[in-house]
Design a protein around this motif. Structure first.
Motif, PDB file in Angstrom:
ATOM      1  N   GLY A  34       0.801  -1.223   0.000  1.00 28.36           N
ATOM      2  CA  GLY A  34       0.000   0.000   0.000  1.00 28.36           C
ATOM      3  C   GLY A  34       0.829   1.266   0.000  1.00 28.36           C
ATOM      4  N   GLN A  35       2.094   1.147  -0.328  1.00 27.87           N
ATOM      5  CA  GLN A  35       2.988   2.307  -0.389  1.00 27.87           C
ATOM      6  C   GLN A  35       3.024   2.806  -1.829  1.00 27.87           C
ATOM      7  OE1 GLN A  35       4.400   3.593   2.441  1.00 27.87           O
ATOM      8  NE2 GLN A  35       3.165   2.036   3.468  1.00 27.87           N
ATOM      9  N   TRP A  36       1.919   3.443  -2.245  1.00 27.45           N
ATOM     10  CA  TRP A  36       1.728   3.817  -3.646  1.00 27.45           C
ATOM     11  C   TRP A  36       2.795   4.752  -4.160  1.00 27.45           C
ATOM     12  CZ3 TRP A  36      -1.626   0.222  -3.725  1.00 27.45           C
ATOM     13  CH2 TRP A  36      -2.643   0.134  -2.783  1.00 27.45           C
ATOM     14  N   GLN A  37       3.124   5.780  -3.398  1.00 33.28           N
ATOM     15  CA  GLN A  37       4.085   6.779  -3.870  1.00 33.28           C
ATOM     16  C   GLN A  37       5.473   6.165  -4.037  1.00 33.28           C
ATOM     17  OE1 GLN A  37       3.260   9.790  -5.040  1.00 33.28           O
ATOM     18  NE2 GLN A  37       5.374   9.851  -5.735  1.00 33.28           N
ATOM     19  N   GLN A  38       5.888   5.311  -3.108  1.00 38.18           N
ATOM     20  CA  GLN A  38       7.198   4.669  -3.235  1.00 38.18           C
ATOM     21  C   GLN A  38       7.244   3.786  -4.475  1.00 38.18           C
ATOM     22  OE1 GLN A  38       5.498   5.046  -0.457  1.00 38.18           O
ATOM     23  NE2 GLN A  38       6.826   5.243   1.315  1.00 38.18           N
ATOM     24  N   ALA A  39       6.150   3.096  -4.748  1.00 42.36           N
ATOM     25  CA  ALA A  39       6.079   2.263  -5.950  1.00 42.36           C
ATOM     26  C   ALA A  39       6.146   3.125  -7.204  1.00 42.36           C
ATOM     27  CB  ALA A  39       4.806   1.427  -5.938  1.00 42.36           C
ATOM     28  N   LEU A  40       5.434   4.243  -7.196  1.00 41.29           N
ATOM     29  CA  LEU A  40       5.440   5.119  -8.366  1.00 41.29           C
ATOM     30  C   LEU A  40       6.810   5.722  -8.628  1.00 41.29           C
ATOM     31  CD1 LEU A  40       2.019   6.959  -8.033  1.00 41.29           C
ATOM     32  CD2 LEU A  40       2.680   5.233  -9.724  1.00 41.29           C
ATOM     33  N   GLU A  41       7.577   5.947  -7.581  1.00 41.76           N
ATOM     34  CA  GLU A  41       8.927   6.482  -7.755  1.00 41.76           C
ATOM     35  C   GLU A  41       9.821   5.514  -8.526  1.00 41.76           C
ATOM     36  OE1 GLU A  41      10.262   7.650  -3.852  1.00 41.76           O
ATOM     37  OE2 GLU A  41       8.708   9.186  -3.708  1.00 41.76           O
ATOM     38  N   ILE A  42       9.468   4.245  -8.503  1.00 43.13           N
ATOM     39  CA  ILE A  42      10.196   3.247  -9.286  1.00 43.13           C
ATOM     40  C   ILE A  42       9.521   3.046 -10.637  1.00 43.13           C
ATOM     41  CG2 ILE A  42      10.925   0.829  -9.404  1.00 43.13           C
ATOM     42  CD1 ILE A  42      11.020   0.890  -6.295  1.00 43.13           C
ATOM     43  N   TYR A  43       8.212   2.834 -10.620  1.00 46.84           N
ATOM     44  CA  TYR A  43       7.480   2.526 -11.851  1.00 46.84           C
ATOM     45  C   TYR A  43       7.576   3.634 -12.901  1.00 46.84           C
ATOM     46  CZ  TYR A  43       4.938  -1.608 -10.137  1.00 46.84           C
ATOM     47  OH  TYR A  43       4.584  -2.846  -9.676  1.00 46.84           O
ATOM     48  N   THR A  44       7.364   4.872 -12.504  1.00 45.83           N
ATOM     49  CA  THR A  44       7.251   5.958 -13.473  1.00 45.83           C
ATOM     50  C   THR A  44       8.497   6.112 -14.346  1.00 45.83           C
ATOM     51  OG1 THR A  44       5.621   7.076 -12.099  1.00 45.83           O
ATOM     52  CG2 THR A  44       6.726   8.414 -13.779  1.00 45.83           C
ATOM     53  N   PRO A  45       9.691   6.210 -13.774  1.00 41.54           N
ATOM     54  CA  PRO A  45      10.862   6.335 -14.661  1.00 41.54           C
ATOM     55  C   PRO A  45      11.104   5.076 -15.503  1.00 41.54           C
ATOM     56  CG  PRO A  45      11.544   6.440 -12.348  1.00 41.54           C
ATOM     57  CD  PRO A  45      10.057   6.375 -12.378  1.00 41.54           C
ATOM     58  N   LEU A  46      10.791   3.908 -14.946  1.00 43.28           N
ATOM     59  CA  LEU A  46      10.941   2.681 -15.732  1.00 43.28           C
ATOM     60  C   LEU A  46       9.972   2.675 -16.905  1.00 43.28           C
ATOM     61  CD1 LEU A  46      11.382  -0.149 -13.073  1.00 43.28           C
ATOM     62  CD2 LEU A  46      13.109   0.819 -14.580  1.00 43.28           C
ATOM     63  N   TRP A  47       8.741   3.087 -16.667  1.00 39.57           N
ATOM     64  CA  TRP A  47       7.727   3.127 -17.729  1.00 39.57           C
ATOM     65  C   TRP A  47       8.144   4.099 -18.826  1.00 39.57           C
ATOM     66  CZ3 TRP A  47       3.731   0.317 -19.239  1.00 39.57           C
ATOM     67  CH2 TRP A  47       2.836   0.846 -20.148  1.00 39.57           C
ATOM     68  N   GLN A  76      -4.664   4.809  -7.259  1.00 37.04           N
ATOM     69  CA  GLN A  76      -4.713   5.073  -5.822  1.00 37.04           C
ATOM     70  C   GLN A  76      -4.253   6.494  -5.479  1.00 37.04           C
ATOM     71  OE1 GLN A  76      -5.930   3.192  -3.267  1.00 37.04           O
ATOM     72  NE2 GLN A  76      -6.695   1.866  -4.883  1.00 37.04           N
ATOM     73  N   GLN A  77      -3.411   7.056  -6.339  1.00 36.72           N
ATOM     74  CA  GLN A  77      -2.923   8.422  -6.135  1.00 36.72           C
ATOM     75  C   GLN A  77      -3.788   9.439  -6.903  1.00 36.72           C
ATOM     76  OE1 GLN A  77      -1.047   7.701  -3.405  1.00 36.72           O
ATOM     77  NE2 GLN A  77       0.272   9.346  -4.069  1.00 36.72           N
ATOM     78  N   LYS A  78      -4.935   8.966  -7.397  1.00 38.54           N
ATOM     79  CA  LYS A  78      -5.907   9.799  -8.107  1.00 38.54           C
ATOM     80  C   LYS A  78      -5.350  10.387  -9.411  1.00 38.54           C
ATOM     81  CE  LYS A  78      -8.464  10.936  -3.899  1.00 38.54           C
ATOM     82  NZ  LYS A  78      -8.876   9.602  -3.704  1.00 38.54           N
ATOM     83  N   GLN A  79      -4.469   9.650 -10.041  1.00 34.22           N
ATOM     84  CA  GLN A  79      -3.931  10.029 -11.349  1.00 34.22           C
ATOM     85  C   GLN A  79      -4.639   9.172 -12.400  1.00 34.22           C
ATOM     86  OE1 GLN A  79       0.395  10.215 -11.469  1.00 34.22           O
ATOM     87  NE2 GLN A  79       0.443  10.531  -9.260  1.00 34.22           N
ATOM     88  N   TYR A  80      -5.921   9.422 -12.524  1.00 38.20           N
ATOM     89  CA  TYR A  80      -6.796   8.561 -13.317  1.00 38.20           C
ATOM     90  C   TYR A  80      -6.451   8.536 -14.796  1.00 38.20           C
ATOM     91  CZ  TYR A  80      -9.427   8.915  -8.972  1.00 38.20           C
ATOM     92  OH  TYR A  80      -9.795   8.898  -7.653  1.00 38.20           O
ATOM     93  N   GLU A  81      -6.188   9.677 -15.378  1.00 43.07           N
ATOM     94  CA  GLU A  81      -5.865   9.717 -16.811  1.00 43.07           C
ATOM     95  C   GLU A  81      -4.579   8.954 -17.107  1.00 43.07           C
ATOM     96  OE1 GLU A  81      -7.621  10.701 -19.475  1.00 43.07           O
ATOM     97  OE2 GLU A  81      -9.248  11.019 -18.044  1.00 43.07           O
ATOM     98  N   ALA A  82      -3.586   9.113 -16.250  1.00 47.39           N
ATOM     99  CA  ALA A  82      -2.323   8.390 -16.445  1.00 47.39           C
ATOM    100  C   ALA A  82      -2.547   6.884 -16.311  1.00 47.39           C
ATOM    101  CB  ALA A  82      -1.275   8.865 -15.441  1.00 47.39           C
ATOM    102  N   ALA A  83      -3.379   6.473 -15.363  1.00 41.29           N
ATOM    103  CA  ALA A  83      -3.686   5.051 -15.187  1.00 41.29           C
ATOM    104  C   ALA A  83      -4.376   4.491 -16.424  1.00 41.29           C
ATOM    105  CB  ALA A  83      -4.550   4.836 -13.948  1.00 41.29           C
ATOM    106  N   LEU A  84      -5.328   5.253 -16.966  1.00 35.84           N
ATOM    107  CA  LEU A  84      -6.011   4.816 -18.190  1.00 35.84           C
ATOM    108  C   LEU A  84      -5.039   4.707 -19.354  1.00 35.84           C
ATOM    109  CD1 LEU A  84      -9.366   6.776 -18.042  1.00 35.84           C
ATOM    110  CD2 LEU A  84      -9.073   4.301 -18.045  1.00 35.84           C
TER     111      LEU A  84
END
Length: 67
Positions: A18-31, A52-60
């Motif tokens: 449930g540590q969304w921001q920590q995961a995004l700090e890894i996922y985003t640059p990799l993506w 979960q971080q309410k970044q709906y458009e990016a998730a879509l």
């Protein structure tokens, strides 16, 4: 390639905890740099963190790209 897989695994663990921001700090640059390394499950995990971080458009957009 091994390092990328290790990073994806770490991001998955952050998401699982449930540590969304920590995961995004890894996922985003990799993506941004290596979207082809994401499996369907990796992409789902990334999109879930974005949602979960309410970044709906990016998730879509991630889901559409994977589809």
């Amino acid at each position: 390639m091994q390092a990328l897989q290790q990073q994806l695994k770490q991001a998955f663990e952050w998401r699982r905890k449930g540590q969304w921001q920590q995961a995004l700090e890894i996922y985003t640059p990799l993506w941004q740099a290596h979207p082809e390394t994401f499996s369907g499950w990796d992409g789902w995990s990334y999109a879930h963190c974005l949602q979960q971080q309410k970044q709906y458009e990016a998730a879509l957009q991630v889901c559409r790209t994977l589809y």
